[in-house]
Scaffold this motif. Structure first.
Motif, PDB file in Angstrom:
ATOM      1  N   UNK A 100       0.838  -1.184   0.000  1.00 13.65           N
ATOM      2  CA  UNK A 100       0.000   0.000   0.000  1.00 13.65           C
ATOM      3  C   UNK A 100       0.883   1.247   0.000  1.00 13.65           C
ATOM      4  N   UNK A 101       0.726   2.093  -1.013  1.00 13.13           N
ATOM      5  CA  UNK A 101       1.641   3.222  -1.201  1.00 13.13           C
ATOM      6  C   UNK A 101       1.518   4.279  -0.114  1.00 13.13           C
ATOM      7  N   UNK A 102       0.334   4.460   0.446  1.00 15.69           N
ATOM      8  CA  UNK A 102       0.107   5.581   1.361  1.00 15.69           C
ATOM      9  C   UNK A 102       1.019   5.539   2.584  1.00 15.69           C
ATOM     10  N   UNK A 103       1.422   4.363   3.006  1.00 12.29           N
ATOM     11  CA  UNK A 103       2.258   4.276   4.197  1.00 12.29           C
ATOM     12  C   UNK A 103       3.726   4.552   3.952  1.00 12.29           C
ATOM     13  N   UNK A 104       4.125   4.763   2.687  1.00 13.97           N
ATOM     14  CA  UNK A 104       5.537   4.921   2.363  1.00 13.97           C
ATOM     15  C   UNK A 104       5.914   6.360   2.028  1.00 13.97           C
ATOM     16  N   UNK A 105       4.992   7.299   2.238  1.00 13.71           N
ATOM     17  CA  UNK A 105       5.311   8.695   1.991  1.00 13.71           C
ATOM     18  C   UNK A 105       6.127   9.258   3.157  1.00 13.71           C
ATOM     19  N   UNK A 106       7.317   9.749   2.857  1.00 10.15           N
ATOM     20  CA  UNK A 106       8.176  10.298   3.892  1.00 10.15           C
ATOM     21  C   UNK A 106       8.064  11.805   3.988  1.00 10.15           C
ATOM     22  N   UNK A 107       8.599  12.360   5.073  1.00  9.60           N
ATOM     23  CA  UNK A 107       8.610  13.803   5.291  1.00  9.60           C
ATOM     24  C   UNK A 107      10.065  14.268   5.302  1.00  9.60           C
ATOM     25  N   UNK A 108      10.471  14.948   4.215  1.00  9.28           N
ATOM     26  CA  UNK A 108      11.839  15.428   4.086  1.00  9.28           C
ATOM     27  C   UNK A 108      11.889  16.955   4.107  1.00  9.28           C
ATOM     28  N   UNK A 109      10.874  17.580   4.714  1.00  9.60           N
ATOM     29  CA  UNK A 109      10.820  19.037   4.752  1.00  9.60           C
ATOM     30  C   UNK A 109      11.886  19.620   5.671  1.00  9.60           C
ATOM     31  N   UNK A 112      18.283  16.806   7.421  1.00  9.53           N
ATOM     32  CA  UNK A 112      18.833  15.886   8.410  1.00  9.53           C
ATOM     33  C   UNK A 112      18.043  14.593   8.518  1.00  9.53           C
ATOM     34  N   UNK A 113      18.538  13.700   9.349  1.00  7.17           N
ATOM     35  CA  UNK A 113      17.945  12.367   9.480  1.00  7.17           C
ATOM     36  C   UNK A 113      16.637  12.428  10.258  1.00  7.17           C
ATOM     37  N   UNK A 114      15.653  11.728   9.745  1.00  6.06           N
ATOM     38  CA  UNK A 114      14.357  11.615  10.415  1.00  6.06           C
ATOM     39  C   UNK A 114      14.036  10.134  10.566  1.00  6.06           C
ATOM     40  N   UNK A 115      13.998   9.673  11.792  1.00  6.87           N
ATOM     41  CA  UNK A 115      13.774   8.246  12.043  1.00  6.87           C
ATOM     42  C   UNK A 115      12.441   7.775  11.484  1.00  6.87           C
ATOM     43  N   UNK A 116      11.460   8.664  11.390  1.00  9.43           N
ATOM     44  CA  UNK A 116      10.144   8.286  10.866  1.00  9.43           C
ATOM     45  C   UNK A 116      10.177   7.974   9.368  1.00  9.43           C
ATOM     46  N   UNK A 117      11.270   8.346   8.702  1.00  5.62           N
ATOM     47  CA  UNK A 117      11.400   8.068   7.270  1.00  5.62           C
ATOM     48  C   UNK A 117      12.083   6.742   6.990  1.00  5.62           C
ATOM     49  N   UNK A 118      12.357   5.961   8.008  1.00  7.69           N
ATOM     50  CA  UNK A 118      13.057   4.688   7.849  1.00  7.69           C
ATOM     51  C   UNK A 118      12.106   3.538   8.159  1.00  7.69           C
ATOM     52  N   UNK A 119      12.066   2.542   7.269  1.00  8.52           N
ATOM     53  CA  UNK A 119      11.234   1.356   7.460  1.00  8.52           C
ATOM     54  C   UNK A 119      12.155   0.226   7.933  1.00  8.52           C
ATOM     55  N   UNK A 120      11.930  -0.269   9.140  1.00 11.33           N
ATOM     56  CA  UNK A 120      12.783  -1.304   9.715  1.00 11.33           C
ATOM     57  C   UNK A 120      11.932  -2.525  10.049  1.00 11.33           C
ATOM     58  N   UNK A 121      12.333  -3.676   9.528  1.00  9.58           N
ATOM     59  CA  UNK A 121      11.651  -4.910   9.886  1.00  9.58           C
ATOM     60  C   UNK A 121      12.089  -5.332  11.271  1.00  9.58           C
ATOM     61  N   UNK A 122      11.171  -5.914  12.025  1.00 12.48           N
ATOM     62  CA  UNK A 122      11.432  -6.138  13.451  1.00 12.48           C
ATOM     63  C   UNK A 122      12.263  -7.378  13.751  1.00 12.48           C
ATOM     64  N   UNK A 123      12.712  -8.092  12.730  1.00 19.94           N
ATOM     65  CA  UNK A 123      13.566  -9.250  12.982  1.00 19.94           C
ATOM     66  C   UNK A 123      12.823 -10.496  13.390  1.00 19.94           C
ATOM     67  N   UNK A 124      11.501 -10.506  13.273  1.00 17.14           N
ATOM     68  CA  UNK A 124      10.743 -11.710  13.627  1.00 17.14           C
ATOM     69  C   UNK A 124      10.808 -12.711  12.481  1.00 17.14           C
ATOM     70  N   UNK A 125      11.972 -13.246  12.262  1.00 20.54           N
ATOM     71  CA  UNK A 125      12.162 -14.190  11.166  1.00 20.54           C
ATOM     72  C   UNK A 125      11.765 -15.574  11.656  1.00 20.54           C
ATOM     73  N   UNK A 126      10.863 -16.188  10.967  1.00 18.44           N
ATOM     74  CA  UNK A 126      10.415 -17.513  11.370  1.00 18.44           C
ATOM     75  C   UNK A 126      10.601 -18.469  10.192  1.00 18.44           C
TER      76      UNK A 126
END
Length: 212
Positions: A100-109, A112-126
């Motif tokens: 879903x594209x709507x969740x991937x819009x970042x804020x670069x206004x 500098x680095x904005x943690x909210x612009x980074x998508x991190x998988x939580x490591x729940x590898x099964x």
């Protein structure tokens, strides 16, 4: 995986998002027998399992993985039991997900680095790399087991850290159109060009001649 950057909305309108996950994993197993002599044996295997990763934005993504092949296992005698271990090193899979594209819009206004612009998988590898997913062709008299949560020495690391998982995130977007000047701006531009033309017409070339 350290994270993937969200789309820079200053570039245009985000239309769709594709995420491709490529898996190349391995696990570690052993065979044992209380009746067969120690020696060199051939073990055939066929694995069909699932590898999963979870993120709050994407939910749980599942990649089918498989492996087929054979391993040469050298067993030794331990307390009257023939024992040897081997790895399945070609567990691979690939899957592309439409997100879903709507969740991937970042804020670069803000620079500098904005943690909210980074998508991190939580490591729940099964990764379902256990004997219930794998068919083994074993030598006569042998049984098979899997090292729980490990595939390389030292045998304490989680199984899914063995090997790699690569991610390719593709943003398909429509660039913003070039800005069209306002009517008042057009008027000023026309007046400016007219003034330049008028000045050029008033200036007459001057010729300088010299005679010997």
């Amino acid at each position: 995986m350290r994270g993937l950057l969200k789309f820079d909305t200053r570039l245009g309108t985000l239309d769709s998002v594709n995420l491709k996950i490529d898996i190349n994993k391995s696990n570690y197993n052993y065979i044992y027998s209380d009746s067969a002599p120690s020696g060199t044996y051939l073990v055939n295997y066929a694995l069909n399992g699932l590898w999963q990763v979870t993120n709050a934005l994407t939910g749980t993504l599942t990649v089918p993985v498989s492996a087929i092949g054979a391993a040469t296992v050298v067993t030794q005698n331990f307390g009257g039991r023939a024992f040897g271990d081997f790895g399945i090193n070609n567990i691979t899979g690939s899957q592309t997900f439409s997100l879903l594209a709507s969740g991937f819009n970042g804020d670069y206004s803000v620079p500098g680095f904005n943690f909210n612009n980074v998508i991190i998988f939580d490591g729940s590898y099964r990764g379902a790399y256990d004997t219930s997913d794998t068919m083994f062709g074993l030598p006569a008299g042998f049984n098979v087991g899997r090292y729980s949560g490990a595939c390389t020495a030292p045998r304490s690391a989680p199984e899914d850290t063995c090997g790699s998982a690569s991610y390719t995130l593709t943003y398909n977007y429509t660039p913003f159109a070039a800005a069209v000047p306002e009517p008042a701006t057009w008027a000023l531009m026309i007046l400016g060009m007219g003034a330049v033309g008028f000045a050029m017409r008033r200036r007459k070339p001057r010729l300088k001649a010299s005679f010997a």
